[in-house]
Design a protein around this motif. Structure first.
Motif, short mmCIF file in Angstrom:
data_model
loop_
_atom_site.label_atom_id
_atom_site.label_comp_id
_atom_site.label_asym_id
_atom_site.label_seq_id
_atom_site.Cartn_x
_atom_site.Cartn_y
_atom_site.Cartn_z
N ALA A 1 -138.76 33.56 91.15
CA ALA A 1 -137.93 32.88 90.15
C ALA A 1 -136.72 33.71 89.77
N GLN A 2 -136.80 35.03 89.94
CA GLN A 2 -135.68 35.91 89.61
C GLN A 2 -134.75 36.14 90.79
N ASP A 3 -135.08 35.61 91.97
CA ASP A 3 -134.18 35.72 93.12
C ASP A 3 -132.91 34.93 92.84
N GLY A 4 -131.82 35.37 93.43
CA GLY A 4 -130.58 34.64 93.28
C GLY A 4 -130.39 33.56 94.33
N TYR A 5 -130.62 33.94 95.60
CA TYR A 5 -130.33 33.04 96.72
C TYR A 5 -131.32 33.25 97.85
#
Length: 242
Positions: free
Chosen positions: A225-229
């Motif tokens: 969920a904290q990943d950007g892309y």
């Protein structure tokens, strides 16, 4: 313990002068590292880059694939054209931008620290099929885009109705284009031609990559969920399984 290296093929194109002074295009082969980052490059965009601003955010890719079933984010107002070279702060504002619908594998962009045109001026670059995001920093001097669809500004905070399937190569924004979770891609060839990458932002630097891999057969990845892309190249469709 250091992470194992995972290699990704990508092409960094830049112009150099021959002895006669004529411009030629050089194709350079590079790699991406797990826990490190993909590509540094160059590119450019033309047009009215000062029309729209965007706040910093996250980031693209590309092997040519079928268009059938391709998943593309919804387009919004054009910020600047997909061809040209822009001066940051004058022609284009710092921020995060997106290009979508690139189908021929000829879209190339580049962030540069000066306008010398030399390879060591390149901060980051990428060749794109499908969609790509890139964050242009206030400290960048030049942004170039060649053969891309128009670029649009995107907000700093991801929002929308995230999907649970990815069809086609490209770069997907977590929380906007796709939902976090565990995804599976099945039926990939045995040549490790399927490449995926989780990134924390759209700067496309070595430090941007959270994890990556080359896969054959089945590929499984958990997107946080904290990943950007999430970037995918040459893989069969991804479907959320958990």
């Amino acid at each position: 313990m250091s992470q194992q290296r995972k290699e990704k093929n990508w092409f960094a194109r830049h112009k150099v002068l021959t002895g006669a002074g004529a411009l030629i295009t050089v194709i350079a082969l590079g790699s991406a590292l797990s826990g490190g980052g993909s590509g540094g490059g160059s590119g450019g965009d033309k047009g009215n880059g000062t029309d729209t601003a965007a706040s910093s955010a996250d980031g693209g890719s590309g092997k040519h694939r079928k268009e059938t079933g391709k998943t593309e984010p919804k387009k919004t107002k054009t910020a600047f054209s997909g061809d040209g070279t822009l001066q940051v702060g004058t022609d284009v504002r710092p921020g995060t931008y997106r290009t979508t619908g690139n189908t021929n594998g000829m879209c190339y962009w580049e962030r540069a620290k000066n306008s010398s045109g030399q390879p060591d001026a390149i901060l980051a670059n990428d060749n794109v099929t499908g969609s790509s995001y890139v964050t242009i920093k206030a400290s960048d001097k030049i942004f170039t885009s060649q053969g891309c669809e128009d670029w649009e500004a995107v907000p700093a905070t991801a929002s929308g109705t995230p999907r649970t399937e990815m069809a086609g190569d490209g770069m997907y924004r977590v929380g906007a284009d796709i939902a976090p979770g565990t995804y599976k891609s099945t039926g990939n060839g045995s040549d490790n031609g399927c490449y995926w990458e989780r990134t924390k932002d759209a700067l496309h630097g070595i430090d941007s990559i959270i994890a990556n891999d080359n896969a054959s057969g089945n590929a499984i990845v958990t997107i946080g969920a904290q990943d950007g892309y999430f970037k995918t190249n040459g893989c069969e469709n991804w479907k959320k399984t958990g």
